[in-house]
Write an enzyme that holds these catalytic residues in place. Sequence first.
Site, PDB file in Angstrom:
ATOM      1  N   VAL A 129      -0.268   1.337   7.502  1.00 45.23           N
ATOM      2  CA  VAL A 129      -1.377   0.674   6.791  1.00 45.23           C
ATOM      3  C   VAL A 129      -1.523   1.276   5.402  1.00 45.23           C
ATOM      4  O   VAL A 129      -1.651   2.500   5.251  1.00 45.23           O
ATOM      5  CB  VAL A 129      -2.717   0.825   7.556  1.00 45.23           C
ATOM      6  N   LYS A 202      -2.735  -4.838  10.443  1.00 48.50           N
ATOM      7  CA  LYS A 202      -3.251  -3.579   9.880  1.00 48.50           C
ATOM      8  C   LYS A 202      -4.738  -3.388  10.174  1.00 48.50           C
ATOM      9  O   LYS A 202      -5.169  -2.277  10.473  1.00 48.50           O
ATOM     10  CB  LYS A 202      -2.999  -3.560   8.370  1.00 48.50           C
ATOM     11  N   GLY A 303       6.264  -0.794  -0.926  1.00 44.54           N
ATOM     12  CA  GLY A 303       7.372  -0.326  -1.766  1.00 44.54           C
ATOM     13  C   GLY A 303       7.984   0.942  -1.200  1.00 44.54           C
ATOM     14  O   GLY A 303       7.353   1.660  -0.408  1.00 44.54           O
TER      15      GLY A 303
END
Length: 439
Positions: A129, A202, A303
């Site tokens: 998360v 999440k 990322g």
Amino acid sequence: MAFKVGLLGLGTVGTGTAQILLDPAQRHPLVKDLEITKVGVRSLDKPRDVDLPQAVFTTDLDAIVTDPDIDIVVEVMGGLEPARSLMLKAIENGKHVVTANKAAIALYSDEIFTAAEKAGVYVLLEAAVGGGIPVIEPLKQSLCSNRITRISGIINGTTNYILTRMKDEGGAFDDILADAQALGYAEADPTADVDGLDAADKIAILASLAFGGRVDRTAVYSEGIRNIAAEDIAYADNLGFVIKLLAVAKRQTTDAGEQLELRVHPTLVPNAHPLSNVNGVYNAIFVEGDPVGQVMFYGPGAGAGPTASAVVADILNIAALLQVERGTAQRADGTPLLDPLLACTHQTDCAIAPIESTETRFYVRLLTQDQPGVIGFVGTCFGEHGVSLASVVQTNRQGDSVEIAVVTHNVQEGKFRQALEKLTAQDSVNDIASVIRVL
Ligand code: NAP
Ligand code: HSE
């Protein structure tokens, strides 16, 4: 003492993780004790961005989770299966597990955590998360004295990146999504991002931690961003709002008892709310608790680097525990070996830079005589000391003086001070009224 790590997957997150582990300089000293001994992938021929010997690669992922030498299995392959079965097998074989897989955890947490408890191993999931944002450990530890009342968050980087660019540039949805995929933010199948399912995974995980119970992932209401039109974004802007994909978990107390509200949907967020300024791939999680009040966690939500930062933090947490477990028996002088992440680092002196060596921008307000060429003179004086000026404004008169406000470019403080001294000594400069550093 080396701790052996087996990676399941070497894609965006796995590669970021390996890059940290292979480059320990200036990180926590424990990083250099972590050794990647096996990496499970689908294709052995794919070029990889990490300097690992070919011998560590395998397509036999079972051999990783059952390898008696491996201490920590890091699941960064994604998907439900075989990720779930491999995590369960790793646990069964006494391995601690680190995972970034919110989909598998949201759906199978009960099965996975029950197995982990039974086997006496940890399953850590900080990266699941908020990418690089520490939020799982704060909810488990730092905020554990609180009664949490509500969590609202922007917890999907891909959709926030798309909505931000749609607002800023009015770009086309498909083109922006392709950029998010190229940057490694989106899931292999971006449906989960765009339709709010990733955010639903999440928020189910966050709610379970914050409210201390099992959460049925299938009960989380979710709407995605496919139907958000450029017109909606423009109208929202006119009305003083920004559209964000928000995930909310809230304790609801009614006459019938207590229940959780769990939902993900596009939301008009007032411009004054802190979540309205969370843009691009950034995520933020706004936690409300008693007695802490409101706390916001903010940072890059997806990322390679940010997510790997969280994965490696979990690996280190486990390595620290193992070091204590294994070290206590070995300690020669009988003093207890503390957890190296809980204890504060104090073994070496840090060299502190003198203020003269720091580099920053400066704002200076000068009072000078009202003479032709004064501004040019001020500029020259700064220039002779290597101080370049970003802006110069002449403002009000004050008695016989005129006021000049200057903002410099980045400059070493020592050079800036020399320039100021030279200016102060000039007859045409009446006073340096203020000097303030600029961020
Ligand atoms: P990815 O780039 O698609 O990488 C997946 C890796 O797993 C690849 O190396 C792939 O092997 C390997 N793999 C997948 N299935 C396999 C199988 N059945 N057998 C063997 N190897 C297999 O995925 P990612 O973006 O790194 O995401 C990994 C996990 O992190 C997911 O759970 C995702 O939700 C989570 N996550 C991602 C981000 C993010 O920003 N990307 C952020 C937070 C969490 P090959 O290389 O040979 O194809
Ligand atoms: N696809 C996810 C996102 C990755 O865009 O937020 C981080 O969990």
